[in-house]
Design an enzyme around this catalytic site. Structure first.
Site, PDB file in Angstrom:
ATOM      1  N   LYS A 130       0.904  -1.178  -0.077  1.00 43.12           N
ATOM      2  CA  LYS A 130      -0.526   0.306  -0.286  1.00 43.12           C
ATOM      3  C   LYS A 130       0.748   0.924   0.327  1.00 43.12           C
ATOM      4  O   LYS A 130       2.090   1.245   0.221  1.00 43.12           O
ATOM      5  CB  LYS A 130      -0.766   0.560   1.431  1.00 43.12           C
ATOM      6  CG  LYS A 130      -2.340   0.607   0.738  1.00 43.12           C
ATOM      7  CD  LYS A 130      -3.383  -0.186   0.425  1.00 43.12           C
ATOM      8  CE  LYS A 130      -3.953   0.920   0.203  1.00 43.12           C
ATOM      9  NZ  LYS A 130      -5.274   0.241  -1.147  1.00 43.12           N
ATOM     10  N   ASP A 170      -6.952   4.525  -4.586  1.00 43.61           N
ATOM     11  CA  ASP A 170      -7.906   4.743  -2.733  1.00 43.61           C
ATOM     12  C   ASP A 170      -8.338   5.629  -2.847  1.00 43.61           C
ATOM     13  O   ASP A 170      -8.429   6.394  -4.067  1.00 43.61           O
ATOM     14  CB  ASP A 170      -6.581   4.139  -2.378  1.00 43.61           C
ATOM     15  CG  ASP A 170      -6.947   3.537  -1.016  1.00 43.61           C
ATOM     16  OD1 ASP A 170      -8.148   1.850  -0.592  1.00 43.61           O
ATOM     17  OD2 ASP A 170      -7.135   4.092   0.475  1.00 43.61           O
TER      18      ASP A 170
END
Ligand code: NDP
Length: 449
Positions: A130, A170
């Site tokens: 991430k 995201d």
């Protein structure tokens, strides 16, 4: 859990807390997984000997860097950015980039950790990662966002690659941001490669990627309800958020005959007790996706706006938190139970905090955790990588069918590992054990040192 198992969990968590003192979100995510798998893990002597749990909770590496950019007024700004490359046992690192002022290393570590198991559940060859920045894209012009993305990629490009690490979007990172990042990567590397997913369909993006997380969440919810002999049609669903995940979850719910009674943003929520129709949905999509507007400005027959409130107090059978982490706490969980909720399907990552999870468990509410129910997004990202590698593109129908099958397989795996003592499947335990097992087996196979 037996006292001995509790003791092991506590010892492990104490060590983790000492190593990660200022990272509450990361500790929460690890606790959720560790408490779920501990009784099973302790019986696996081979895993314990190889220190799988200790190793899997330590990222392979974290890259931290400064991103300097210029506002339209010519002022210089500096933000901090990260890429957390957590575990690549199952394939190249894969996971989104988040742009939001509350992004910290702890948030990205929790998201990267969750991503390992989510990617494992999809059955596709993807590791967990991430990244992101505390940059706030809200209120910035397109050119400011562009300059930020270019500057971020000036550093990030050395650490990513189609066989190394493949970022995606995201919160705060949608098609616009991915395009700027991708364009800059190509300029810097002088080659086209599928190094980012979520690209525009005319330049290597996959059909159905934009819809995948929301649709996948509804597919999973539908399978979960069917498995317990419940029909989704006619059920009232409280959805939170009005971004990428929430919008397409709402669209699929309406298509399946459910009633979407709420949507929200960080300002408040809208309530439509009779359910939004597709025309209203399209108006809201345009407001959010095209005009980047606020729900407070949305007006329509039968719809009311509730400033500063979350949607968990309304009457509904399904709750679908699709905004952000820890948005559903004990008070909201109690309200939902009181109002007759029967199922929670998480579109967001870790939207339900530990107290709320416990309340749902005590009340035998079906609870699909994000790492299972929102895996559709990364699954279609994986399909985008495959299409890029083969230099082909599948049509909507083909990708949707593959998405549908992947979500079905994830549901089956959760049921296999999560058959609980009560009548309902424990999807949290099921997804954690199923996701963990595959990664642990790969780590064992690679040897311990
Ligand atoms: P978007 O940026 O498109 O939308 C986020 C939505 O959540 C917006 O409506 C936003 O409101 C709201 N929101 C964000 N932060 C807060 C907050 N602190 N309090 C209240 N509301 C908030 O993001 P996505 O839809 O892409 O992501 C939503 C969630 O789903 C995240 O947890 C993400 O990690 C997860 N996810 C996303 C995937 C994807 O494919 N996009 C895949 C898997 C998981 P506002 O506009 O007012 O900020």
């Amino acid at each position: 859990m037996t006292p001995a198992e509790k003791n092991e969990l506590e010892t492990f968590m104490n060590g983790l807390e000492k190593r990660n003192p200022y990272e509450p979100e990361f500790r929460q995510a690890v606790y959720e997984v560790a408490s779920s798998i501990m009784p099973w893990y302790l019986q696996r002597e081979d895993y314990r000997k190889a220190q799988i749990l200790e190793r899997i909770t330590e990222p392979d590496r974290i890259i931290i860097f400064r991103v300097t950019w210029e506002t339209d007024a010519g002022e210089i700004r500096a933000n901090r950015a990260w890429r957390v490359q957590f575990n690549n046992s199952l394939g190249p690192y894969k996971g989104g980039l988040r742009f939001h002022p509350n992004v910290t290393q702890s948030v990205l570590k929790f998201l990267g950790f969750e991503q390992i198991f989510k990617n494992s559940l999809t059955g596709l060859p993807m590791g967990g990662a991430k990244g992101g920045s505390n940059f706030n894209p809200k209120g910035k012009s397109d050119r400011e966002v562009m300059r930020f993305c270019y500057s971020m990629m000036r550093e990030l490009h050395r650490h990513i690659g189609e066989d190394t690490d493949v970022p995606a979007g995201d919160i705060g990172v949608g098609g616009r941001e991915i395009s700027y990042l991708f364009g800059q990567y190509m300029r810097l590397e002088n080659r086209w490669s599928g190094v980012l997913t979520g690209k525009g369909q005319s330049f290597g993006g996959s059909a159905v990627r934009k819809e995948a997380t929301g649709w996948g969440c509804v597919y999973f919810c539908d399978d979960m309800l069917k498995h317990h002999d419940i029909d989704i049609s006619g059920k009232r669903a409280a959805v939170s958020g009005s971004g990428n995940v929430a919008l397409y979850a709402a669209q699929k719910l309406i298509n399946k005959g459910a009633k979407v009674v709420t949507l929200s943003d960080s300002g408040g929520f809208i309530h439509a007790p009779e359910g939004l129709d597709l025309e209203q949905w399209e108006e809201i999509r345009q407001l959010k996706e095209e005009q980047r507007g606020r729900l407070s400005s949305y007006e329509s027959k039968g719809v009311t706006y509730h400033d500063g409130e979350r949607p968990w107090g309304v009457d509904c059978e399904i709750a679908m938190p699709c905004a952000t982490q820890n948005e559903l706490e004990a008070a909201g969980a109690k309200e939902l139970v009181k109002n007759g909720v029967i199922a929670i399907a998480e579109g967001a990552n870790m939207p339900t905090n530990l107290d709320a999870i416990e309340i749902f468990r005590e009340n035998h509410i079906l609870h699909a955790p994000g790492k299972a129910s929102n895996a559709g997004g990364v699954a279609v990202s994986g399909l985008e990588q495959s299409q890029n590698a083969m230099r082909i593109s599948w049509d909507d129908e083909e990708v949707d069918l593959r998405l549908r099958n992947i979500m079905k397989d994830i549901h089956t795996r959760c049921v296999e590992e999560g058959q609980a003592t009560n009548a309902n499947v424990d999807y949290i335990n099921g997804s954690n054990i199923a996701g963990f097992k595959k990664v642990a087996e790969a780590m064992l196979a690679y040897g311990a040192v």
